[in-house]
Design an enzyme around this catalytic site. Structure first.
Site, PDB file in Angstrom:
ATOM      1  N   LYS A 119       0.911  -1.352   0.368  1.00 22.88           N
ATOM      2  CA  LYS A 119      -0.001   0.121  -0.162  1.00 22.88           C
ATOM      3  C   LYS A 119       1.013   1.262   0.146  1.00 22.88           C
ATOM      4  O   LYS A 119       0.659   2.072   0.219  1.00 22.88           O
ATOM      5  CB  LYS A 119      -1.010  -0.057   1.032  1.00 22.88           C
ATOM      6  CG  LYS A 119      -2.290  -1.019   0.922  1.00 22.88           C
ATOM      7  CD  LYS A 119      -2.714  -1.507   2.153  1.00 22.88           C
ATOM      8  CE  LYS A 119      -4.166  -1.801   1.865  1.00 22.88           C
ATOM      9  NZ  LYS A 119      -4.427  -3.501   2.126  1.00 22.88           N
TER      10      LYS A 119
HETATM   11  C1  LIG Z   1      -4.400  -4.498   1.744  1.00 21.86           C
HETATM   12  C2  LIG Z   1      -3.735  -6.094   1.250  1.00 21.86           C
HETATM   13  C3  LIG Z   1      -4.098  -7.443   1.068  1.00 21.86           C
HETATM   14  C4  LIG Z   1      -5.786  -6.643  -0.244  1.00 21.86           C
HETATM   15  O1  LIG Z   1      -5.652  -6.110  -0.773  1.00 21.86           O
HETATM   16  P1  LIG Z   1      -6.405  -5.568  -1.683  1.00 21.86           P
HETATM   17  O2  LIG Z   1      -6.479  -4.459  -2.657  1.00 21.86           O
HETATM   18  O3  LIG Z   1      -7.542  -4.725  -0.622  1.00 21.86           O
HETATM   19  O4  LIG Z   1      -7.266  -6.991  -2.702  1.00 21.86           O
HETATM   20  C5  LIG Z   1      -3.773  -8.273   0.397  1.00 21.86           C
HETATM   21  N1  LIG Z   1      -2.666  -7.947   1.632  1.00 21.86           N
HETATM   22  C6  LIG Z   1      -1.720  -7.759   2.072  1.00 21.86           C
HETATM   23  C7  LIG Z   1      -0.681  -7.706   2.970  1.00 21.86           C
HETATM   24  C8  LIG Z   1      -2.618  -5.723   1.571  1.00 21.86           C
HETATM   25  O5  LIG Z   1      -2.049  -5.246   3.104  1.00 21.86           O
END
Ligand SMILES: *Cc1c(COP(=O)(O)O)cnc(C)c1O
Length: 480
Positions: A119
């Site tokens: 993210k």
């Molecule tokens: C947010 C997250 C996900 C899921 O991603 P999405 O974009 O919500 O589908 C998977 N793994 C980790 C470690 C995350 O932080």
């Protein structure tokens, strides 16, 4: 060509700056690009040279420029250069890859940013876009977000200390790992507030939606969003679908590659879908869920039935403990031929039950047209995958990444997928120490930048799962 945006539930078009600050559209839909620009083979070849010679930031600029057309090019160039600097992500490549032996799987390292989750790649850009746009308008924004762990810390690291942005982040009480909690709750800047809600992630997300649904309140309090409904995050994520593909496929070739993506809110996998619509040669999109398998159910059966908090399990991959994936609406919008009325009707229906596309031609053609193939994993599957990756390749992966690798291995073994697979590493193992210990018998290494994190003092505000209480709190919180 200037790019405009529209809601999945409407036809009016909106400029990028407005979409950036608004988050969710007023009609309850999500903003999407009005059209998908096409990237030719010649452009892909140019981007390859850029990535090799000038690094990820230069590629990011080229991809984002297709979508962010109402900002001076020099500004956008400066923003991307700062966001994707090697000091922030540890290398100029930003998203390097490691082959997992000769399995046909490439691990794409998306988690080398400030909070060790993918993210960061979107948030680092988003914070800078906010600052630019808010300064230009001489205004401010209260970011209201919901997080099951990684979004919150990533947003707070990117937004802390900014003058024009305040952050109120809702977290499900008791549902994050100690490391995740420490990463968020140790941030005490005056523009950041961490809130623990008595509920699960979907309850937090419902509260955010409810506040955003009150148009007058939203306008009066300048409420914006950083969760994956914000279109700027989606755009930032499209960049690394290109960046990783370019590193796996040799120059001069246009080999289709599949992507394995651990999925919760359908954000990261949607960015691969968008890259494919732009013309990136993508074969299959392997959607990996954990025990909370609403999306696997939808792609296998055509029935989308979101679940309530009582049926949402707390698992060893908490960032995927989601039973109502907001970004799915953006995909279904494309699936039904970008029909806003149909999309609105389907998701209104899902609010109070389910929708069923199993009898529809567009759904039956989904796999050949869009390529999404879904698989789930259990805790035991993920633990076994972590152990095997360590044993066979000396690569330590986190439980989310393991969910993706598990599905990739399964589909390669059954011959359902025959191309190389880029598996997204969505977090570093350090965030999920207990599961790593269970799988390999030792603690994950702690990257130097996180030393002592668990010992920091923490600050969090407890609130009940109630929208009026939240609204009242937000109205005064940042004014003391
Ligand atoms: C947010 C997250 C996900 C899921 O991603 P999405 O974009 O919500 O589908 C998977 N793994 C980790 C470690 C995350 O932080």
């Amino acid at each position: 060509m200037p790019m405009r945006y529209r809601s999945t539930r409407g036809t009016a078009t909106v400029a990028f700056g407005d979409v950036l600050l608004e988050g969710l559209a007023a009609d309850g839909g999500l903003y999407v690009p009005e059209s998908y620009p096409q990237v030719s083979a010649a452009t892909l070849a140019e981007w390859r040279v850029l990535l090799t010679e000038r690094g990820y930031a230069a590629l990011a600029y080229e991809v984002l420029r297709l979508f962010i057309t109402d900002m001076p090019e020099t500004e956008l160039r400066a923003l991307t250069a700062q966001a994707y600097h090697e000091d922030v992500f540890g290398s100029r490549a930003v998203t390097p890859l490691t082959p997992m032996g000769s399995d046909g799987i490439w691990l794409a390292h998306l988690s080398n940013g400030p909070t060790a989750a993918f993210k960061d790649l979107a948030m680092q850009l988003l914070g800078r876009l906010f600052e630019y746009e808010l300064t230009r308008r001489d205004t401010w924004l209260t970011v209201l977000g919901a997080t099951s762990g990684d979004t919150g810390s990533s947003a707070e690291e990117a937004l802390r200390g900014l003058n024009r942005v305040r952050v109120a982040m809702l977290t499900p009480r008791g549902r994050m790992t100690p490391f995740q909690r420490a990463q968020m709750y140790h941030i005490c800047d005056p523009n950041i507030a961490n809130i623990a809600i008595d509920g699960v992630f979907d309850d937090c997300q419902d509260l955010v939606k409810a506040v955003n649904g009150d148009a007058a309140y939203k306008a009066a309090h300048h409420i914006g969003a950083v969760n994956s409904i914000n279109v700027a995050r989606l755009l930032a994520q499209v960049v690394y679908a290109f960046a990783t593909w370019l590193q796996v496929v040799p120059a001069g070739e246009l080999t289709p590659v599949s992507f394995a993506v651990p999925t919760g809110n359908f954000g990261d996998i949607l960015s691969v879908h968008v890259a494919k619509q732009l013309g990136l040669p993508v074969a299959e999109l392997l959607l990996a869920t954990n025990e909370n398998n609403v999306l696997e159910e939808f792609f296998s059966s055509g029935v989308y039935r979101p679940r309530g908090s009582a049926q949402t399990y707390a698992t060893s991959s908490p960032s995927m403990d989601i039973s109502k994936a907001s970004n799915l609406e953006r995909f279904v919008f494309d699936l039904v031929g970008r029909d806003p009325e149909r999309t609105a009707a389907l998701f209104t229906q899902a609010e109070s039950g389910f929708f069923d596309l199993s009898g529809e031609m567009e759904f039956r053609r989904q796999r050949e047209r869009y390529g999404i193939v879904a698989g789930a994993s259990s805790h035991a599957d993920r633990v076994a995958t972590i152990a095997r990756s360590w044993r066979e390749h000396q690569i330590l992966i986190d439980p989310h990444t393991a969910a993706g690798v598990h599905v990739a291995r399964k589909m390669l073994a059954t011959g359902e997928v025959t191309t190389p697979v880029i598996a997204y590493e969505t977090a570093l193992p350090v965030k999920f120490a207990a599961t790593i210990r269970e799988a390999v018998g030792f603690d994950p290494p702690v990257p130097e930048r996180f030393g002592g994190l668990l010992e920091h003092s923490q600050r969090v505000i407890d609130l009940p799962n109630d929208v009026d209480t939240l609204k009242a709190w937000l109205a005064t919180a940042f004014h003391e």
